[in-house]
Each structure stands twice: as C-alpha cells, then as structure tokens.
Write an enzyme that holds these catalytic residues in place. Structure first.
Site, mmCIF file in Angstrom:
data_model
loop_
_atom_site.group_PDB
_atom_site.id
_atom_site.type_symbol
_atom_site.label_atom_id
_atom_site.label_comp_id
_atom_site.label_asym_id
_atom_site.label_seq_id
_atom_site.Cartn_x
_atom_site.Cartn_y
_atom_site.Cartn_z
ATOM 1 N N GLU A 1 1.799 3.741 11.534
ATOM 2 C CA GLU A 1 0.764 4.611 12.109
ATOM 3 C C GLU A 1 1.340 5.633 13.090
ATOM 4 O O GLU A 1 0.636 6.545 13.520
ATOM 5 C CB GLU A 1 -0.270 3.750 12.872
ATOM 6 C CG GLU A 1 -0.765 2.538 12.118
ATOM 7 C CD GLU A 1 -2.046 2.777 11.346
ATOM 8 O OE1 GLU A 1 -2.540 3.915 11.378
ATOM 9 O OE2 GLU A 1 -2.533 1.835 10.719
ATOM 10 N N LYS B 1 8.268 -3.585 15.902
ATOM 11 C CA LYS B 1 7.144 -3.028 16.640
ATOM 12 C C LYS B 1 6.152 -2.288 15.747
ATOM 13 O O LYS B 1 5.052 -1.957 16.181
ATOM 14 C CB LYS B 1 7.645 -2.070 17.733
ATOM 15 C CG LYS B 1 8.451 -2.773 18.819
ATOM 16 C CD LYS B 1 8.993 -1.812 19.852
ATOM 17 C CE LYS B 1 7.953 -1.359 20.838
ATOM 18 N NZ LYS B 1 8.522 -0.539 21.935
ATOM 19 N N GLY B 2 6.518 -2.021 14.492
ATOM 20 C CA GLY B 2 5.595 -1.345 13.584
ATOM 21 C C GLY B 2 5.641 0.161 13.757
ATOM 22 O O GLY B 2 5.674 0.663 14.880
ATOM 23 N N ILE C 1 0.831 -1.210 0.000
ATOM 24 C CA ILE C 1 0.000 0.000 0.000
ATOM 25 C C ILE C 1 0.865 1.260 0.000
ATOM 26 O O ILE C 1 0.390 2.349 0.313
ATOM 27 C CB ILE C 1 -0.978 0.004 1.196
ATOM 28 C CG1 ILE C 1 -0.224 -0.047 2.523
ATOM 29 C CG2 ILE C 1 -1.950 -1.148 1.093
ATOM 30 C CD1 ILE C 1 -1.134 0.103 3.741
ATOM 31 N N GLY C 2 2.150 1.081 -0.356
ATOM 32 C CA GLY C 2 3.061 2.215 -0.422
ATOM 33 C C GLY C 2 4.035 2.280 0.733
ATOM 34 O O GLY C 2 4.935 3.117 0.751
ATOM 35 N N ARG D 1 13.068 -3.367 15.922
ATOM 36 C CA ARG D 1 13.950 -3.514 14.766
ATOM 37 C C ARG D 1 13.388 -2.727 13.585
ATOM 38 O O ARG D 1 12.216 -2.885 13.223
ATOM 39 C CB ARG D 1 14.123 -4.983 14.377
ATOM 40 C CG ARG D 1 14.935 -5.159 13.091
ATOM 41 C CD ARG D 1 15.441 -6.566 12.902
ATOM 42 N NE ARG D 1 16.022 -6.768 11.589
ATOM 43 C CZ ARG D 1 17.221 -6.333 11.190
ATOM 44 N NH1 ARG D 1 17.968 -5.653 12.056
ATOM 45 N NH2 ARG D 1 17.665 -6.568 9.981
ATOM 46 N N ILE D 2 14.211 -1.896 13.000
ATOM 47 C CA ILE D 2 13.860 -1.165 11.791
ATOM 48 C C ILE D 2 14.388 -1.976 10.613
ATOM 49 O O ILE D 2 15.598 -2.137 10.446
ATOM 50 C CB ILE D 2 14.470 0.250 11.794
ATOM 51 C CG1 ILE D 2 14.041 1.021 13.053
ATOM 52 C CG2 ILE D 2 14.082 0.996 10.525
ATOM 53 C CD1 ILE D 2 12.558 1.221 13.197
#
Length: 759
Positions: A725, A721-722, A469-470, A648-649
């Site tokens: 948003e 962890k995301g 979704i980008g 973690r990125i």
C-alpha cells in the site's frame, strides 16, 4: 541482476522470478470466470435507474419471454435469506432484493438466468420498473445529507487523535497555514471483471469468485444462506486486479447462489464494467481542512486535520486517515476530527492505501505550503520536524527510516539542482517543476495458519488460504519455505486461494507477506525440529552430535562442525516418506480469541499505532518532476524517484514491482482519475474506460524505485513491515507540489487538469 530484479542489500531476499509467471504469461493461470463448471447457465444483473425511492412494481413478462431464459430472481425471492452484514467481510448492509427500497443508483433489482449470456443480457434489459421517486442527495453540498462524527463508528477508527492545546498553540504561532483540500470519488477498474460462479452438489455449495478473503466470505455466505460453513467452499486461485475491490463480499454472491439452487445447475454472472460502478465498492470522496502553526525557525507547534467523507445512507464506512497524519511529524499539539456525510450513494470501501492516500495528500500539500511560507526547503522543513517519538501517545517508533529515504531519493533525483524560485526552471516551451512528499503506511500483521509438507526427495508443498492478487505472495511464501528447509525454490509448490486450505486473513492492508510468512516459518520450524531430533538421535546419521548447531541447506542437515546428512537419509532413519506440519500463528498482543476469530473469518489486525509498546509504520519519500507546456498547459511527468524502507524485503523483484505500480497509480490519482457524478440524480456518469481516465504507457516515462535497508525485530517474526500500500501514498501530493513549483498555481483539489492551469 538488473533494474527489474535489484541486487539484494542488507536484510533483503533474492529477486526470484514469480513461481506463477509462466502460467500467467501463457494464459494457463485459472481466473475465477475461466474455471471449469459443467452445464453452466448464464446470469445478468438488472439495476436501478434511480438513486432514491422505492420499487412499486417489476414487469418481468417480456424478460421471461426471451428464448433461453430459465428463471429470474427478483424482489421477494431472497426473503428466506439473511441480509448482508456490513463490515470487513461484507461490503454493505444493503440487501437489494430483500425489500423495495432503492438506496442508490445502480442497485441490483433482479438477476436473469438463461442458457446463453446474450439471452440473459437481453432479458435484463427488458425488465421494466415502476418507481416511487424521491430527490436524492448526491454529495457534500447536496440538501438532505446527514452528518455524524466518524469516531467509534468503525473498529478501524476508534477515536479522533489529539494532544495538547491546539487552539492556544495555533493562535500564538508566528507562521500559519489554513487551507482546504479535496479528493474525488474514484472507482476500481480491474482488468478482470467482477464475477460469481456458483453451483450445488447436494447441500455442498462451491463458489468461484475473485476474492481477497476466501475464509471470511465462506463464513459470511453461509450466514446469509443459513447453512453450515463446512458446506461452503470459495475458490479464487488468481485475482486479476483487486486492491480492495475484492476484499468485502457484495450482495451478488448470495443472489447467484440462490439462482444456482433454483435452476439446479451452475450459474455464472460476470458483471459489466458499467454495472460495477454501482454494485462494487469505491474510494470515498473526501474533503479536508489543514491548519499548521509554526515558528519562524520551522518548528511546528500546532497541527489540526479535519476530514469529511461521503458514505451511503445505511453504512458508516470510515476512511479515517487522520490516525496516520496525526503521527507523521513532531507537531507539538494535535487536533483531528473526522465526519461522515451520509448520502444516497452505494457504500464505499477499500482502495489501495485506503485511509492514507486522501489524508496524506492533504497533509503533504499543506507541508509544502508551509515550507514556502517559511522560505525553507521542503526536505529541510521535514527534517526539522522529524519526531523522536510519535506525538500522540509518546511511544517510540519500532523503526523509522524516513530521513534515509529522503536522503537517498533526493540524491538519485538530483534535488540539489532544483531552483527554489517558483517558475524559474524551463526547458524551451516547458515549465519544469519538482516536488516531494512523504509516504507512510501502518505496519500490521494478523493471525494466519499454514500447512507444510516435506518429502524425502526434497519436494515441499505450502498450503495457505491466502490469495495471490498479483503482489507475489505465492512466490515469497515459497521462498520462505525453500530458505528455511534448505531446498531450491523450483522444488516448492504453493497452494492458495481456497477456503478449504488453512485460513488466512484478508489480503489487504499490506499484511499478507508478514502474516503468511510468519505462519510458514512456524510450520517449517516444526518440520525442522523433527528432522533435527532424528538426525542426532540414536541411529541417526549424525548420532552423538546433540550439541551441534544444525541448519538445512542443499537438501541436507548441516552441523556447524562441518558434518552433514542427506535429507533422504534422515527420512530413511525415521522410516517415513514425508513430514507434514500445521501451524497457527498469532502475533504478539493477540487476544485469547484471535485464532478462533481467524477460523470465523475475522481478521484481527495488530500493529500501526494500536500496539502498546511502539508505533509501527513503513515510510518512503517520493520525488516527481513535472513539465507543463507554457501555451497549452498540458502536464507531463517525465520522471519519478521513490525510496522506501519497509523492514525485511522478501523479494526485491516483487517489491520493486509493487512500489513502482503504486507510484504509477499515484500519477493517475493526481492527473487522471475522478468519477463524475450527476448532482441532480446522484448517478455516476463516466462508467467505462473511455471516459474514466487512467494512465497509459505513453504517460509513464522514468520510474526509479530505491529499496532502503531496514531491520525491525519488533514487527513480526518475519521482520516484514509490508509495502503493497505504501507506493502510492505520497505521489499525488508530490505531483501537486511540483505543479506549484512550475506554475505558481496551488491546485488543492484532485485531479489536476488542464482547465485548472489555464485560468
């Protein structure tokens, strides 16, 4: 490395360019309304011009007489179809063509099908409707609304958080804040318009539609059409803007599928931007009351957050952001309560950072107000109230790097140069203000499946029914496989956005990277085990090295003693040309039915404040400088700094891009975006990009994103962890605080416009 591709720090992946970047910039990426379908007929929606009442008659003769019109689907033509189901997969329970009731303005009343788009549109405009009109309830203050408690109305909001005796603690507090805040209705305006293309081949239905949940849509559409889900395929390889708007399926999809069956050929319906305001979901309008009691030393002793949210008449859509605000700081006692206000509007839905954006806006405004009342620096006030455990259940945080975020962001921003006195900072005709706010988002993960295929020449194929979704999930999934299988990223292909692929959860709630990468890791590990066994087994290239620790790198199997074997040689030993593994990942704490639910199109989220062992959140700190012209009161945001910690990125390039985009959106929420509502007729007024204001390039100056290293072993196997948003949660509150610092005017209702600052 450069600013757009930050150098990785501890626990961060490489800033690899998006593997689909060339396709997108050269126009080769296939978006749903662009995908080929032969002999397409075109469809257009006709929508209601009233918000409440009933359809007495539809006059279709003039529409049918338009040259090229093939058919019209209208009231009664969906009688053999099940009504939509409201929930995570379905946007609303309103079946617009199932009965004559009008629940909201812009409700679908017919679909015209023609040989050309122009003919379909002309026919739709020629449909005449006789209504039995009723007086609608538009919003909070309208007569006729129905109010009910939100707790228990949604699985995402089971109860109002509370602990301790708030009333006593607040009554005895030395310093108090009691204020009200509000956020407006805001509508999605993605560059890619909403569309559906459907066609039948015998009993097989294929649908091209931009979607964040192809597996869920497949199941829900099959239910509505009363057919076997195996006969439905949803395809959505790329999405041009979603952020929640393309998560739940609307009633349009089944209507277009019925139309395609009636005319016996593919039917394509692209919804106009104006019609999207009434046929898609949007951010719910909210109101808040925040009460904070504290001692003169700055320690909070009492916190209460009451929220009110507008929803439609039939559907209990709950924003419910009090779950996060109740756990933000060390409050002492907590009391929350959320109410739903049912009005004659279409059903709201998810919009980037759905619960946290409006609720944290209210909380962080109130925190700034309390810091001012205490005569305390806003960062110091937050530091004093930093919790050791979350205040509701007393559970530890799996990791919490909020103060590190504040330290790094404040340093980069130059917070120490801020003069505390309101209105004291100027630059010529411009008043200068500085503000800060916390960003928070629950860390969640969901069951997911993936298929990995590795060939002897080192080519890898990743298949997963997730969605690009980008955000870059296609790229990080490819990076995960490349790293685990020891090949270069350019040898990895990733297939997504198709319900024929292994199922994945909805792409929302910042769960995609964690869920998809965990499934990819599991499938890759199954491939590795087979390769390792063949490598050290009898006849293998490293036979007799059974005790060696093995890894994969450079298209080789590498032992810790320095020996290695080419991948191609291992495949020769196995006498095969490829290994393919299918893996199903279910996070810790999943129910026994979790994987069954996955295949049934249901996403079982785990994490946030729901887990038993710890509370899992990603955090950030956002700093904003505003400049307000002392004569005209124009507001400018010359610079922003945000520091974020999210485990973690996986890719510093795509992470920075997401967070920067969120911060920019936050400027729009603070200063631009609001859907204006005609209170008499419950109709949306500014239904286009001329009047629905969003930031443009000239509004955005310097945006700095800092990625704060963090390791969290509790959240999921990928350690992610995301952050999708997270970026826009605190921005609007930081802007509002900066406006107050510059002018002394506390604007509590979004958006902040010139007229608010002139009075």
């Amino acid at each position: 490395m450069n600013q757009a591709a930050p150098a990785p720090k501890e626990n961060m992946g490489q800033p690899a360019p998006r593997i689909d970047a060339r396709l997108k910039v050269t126009g080769q990426a296939g978006y749903s309304a662009d995908l080929a379908a032969g002999n397409v007929a075109y469809a257009a929606l006709a929508t209601s011009t009233i918000a409440k009442g009933a359809i007495q008659a539809l006059h279709l003769d003039r529409a049918r007489a338009v040259p090229g019109v093939l058919d019209i689907v209208s009231i009664g033509d969906m009688d053999q179809i099940e009504k939509p189901k409201f929930g995570n997969t379905g946007a609303s329970s309103i079946g617009p063509l199932h009965d004559k009731t009008v629940f909201h303005d812009g409700q679908i009343i017919a679909l015209t099908i023609a040989e050309s788009f122009e003919a379909a549109e002309e026919a739709a405009m020629l449909i005449e409707t006789d209504y039995a009109r009723e007086s609608p309830s538009a919003s909070f203050d309208s007569q006729g609304t129905m109010i009910e408690p939100a707790a228990g109305k949604s699985p995402m909001y089971k109860e109002d958080a509370k602990v301790g005796d708030f009333d006593s603690a607040y009554a005895s507090a030395e310093v108090k804040v009691d204020q009200k805040y509000s956020t407006p209705t805001q509508h999605h305006n993605p560059i890619e318009l909403f569309s559906t293309t459907a066609w039948w081949q015998g009993d097989q239905l294929t649908v091209h539609e931009p979607s964040q949940n192809v597996t869920g849509w497949k199941i829900e559409l099959a239910r509505q059409l009363k057919i076997d889900p195996a006969n439905v395929r949803i395809i959505s390889p790329y999405v041009g803007g979603a952020f929640g708007s393309k998560g739940p399926m609307t009633a349009r999809t089944a209507i277009v599928a019925v139309a395609a069956r009636r005319v016996g050929r593919p039917v394509r319906c692209v919804v106009s931007r104006m019609q999207a305001f009434g046929t898609q979901t949007y951010r719910a309008e909210t109101r808040h009351r925040i009460r904070i009691g504290a001692g003169k030393d700055g320690h909070i002793t009492a916190f209460a957050h009451e929220g009110w949210e507008v929803t439609s008449r039939p559907d209990p859509y709950v924003v419910g952001g009090a779950s996060a605000t109740a756990r933000m700081y060390n409050y002492g006692s907590v009391l929350t309560h959320v109410s739903l206000v049912h009005a004659d509007r279409n059903t709201p839905g998810y919009m980037r950072s759905p619960p946290e954006t409006p609720y944290v806006y209210a909380l962080e405004n109130a925190m700034d107000e309390m810091a001012v009342a205490l005569g305390m620096d806003p960062i110091e006030f937050r530091r004093i109230n930093e919790p050791q455990k979350e205040p509701i259940g007393g559970k530890p945080f799996s990791s919490r790097s909020l103060l590190k975020c504040y330290e790094q962001a404040a340093g980069a921003f130059g917070w120490s140069r801020r003069e505390a006195r309101v209105g004291s900072m100027r630059d010529g005709d411009w008043l200068v203000g500085m503000g800060c706010a916390t960003a928070i988002y629950p860390t969640a993960v969901a069951p997911c499946a993936a298929r990995i295929r590795l060939t002897a020449d080192g080519q890898v194929r990743v298949q997963c029914g997730s969605h690009e979704i980008g955000t870059g999930v296609r790229t990080v999934a490819g990076q995960t496989a490349a790293e685990r299988l020891g090949v270069d990223l350019d040898k990895v292909s990733v297939e997504m956005g198709d319900s024929a692929l292994p199922p994945a959860p909805v792409s929302g709630g910042s769960i995609s990277t964690a869920s998809v990468c965990s499934a990819v890791l599991k499938a890759c590990d199954a491939v590795r085990q087979k390769l390792f066994a063949a490598t050290v087994g009898e006849g293998g290239p490293l036979a007799g090295s059974g005790n060696a620790k093995l890894d994969m790198a450079g298209e080789k199997i590498v032992a810790d003693d320095g020996k290695s074997a080419a991948l191609s040689d291992v495949f020769k030993t196995m006498q095969i040309g490829a290994i393919e593994e299918y893996a199903e990942f279910a996070p810790r704490g999943s129910s026994p039915e979790a994987l069954k639910k996955l295949y049934a199109g249901e996403s079982e989220f785990h994490g946030g404040d729901q887990d038993k062992d710890s509370v899992k959140y990603a955090f950030g700190a956002e700093f904003v400088e505003v400049r307000i012209n002392s004569y005209t009161r124009e507001v400018r945001v010359p610079r922003m700094v945000g520091a974020f910690a999210a485990g973690r990125i996986m890719n510093t390039r795509t992470a920075r891009s997401q967070l920067m985009g969120g911060m920019i959106w936050g400027i729009g929420q603070a200063l631009h975006e609001a859907t204006e509502i005609d209170q008499r007729h419950a109709r949306y007024v500014n239904r286009d990009l001329q009047d629905y204001l969003v930031p443009v390039n000239a509004d955005i100056k310097e945006v700095e994103v800092i990625l704060v290293p963090e390791i969290d072993h509790q959240v999921n196997p990928a350690g992610v962890k995301g952050l999708g948003e997270l970026g826009n949660v605190g921005t609007a509150a930081a802007v509002a605080s900066a406006v107050y610092h510059a002018t002394g005017k506390r604007i509590r209702d979004l958006p902040i416009r010139i007229e608010d600052l002139i009075a």
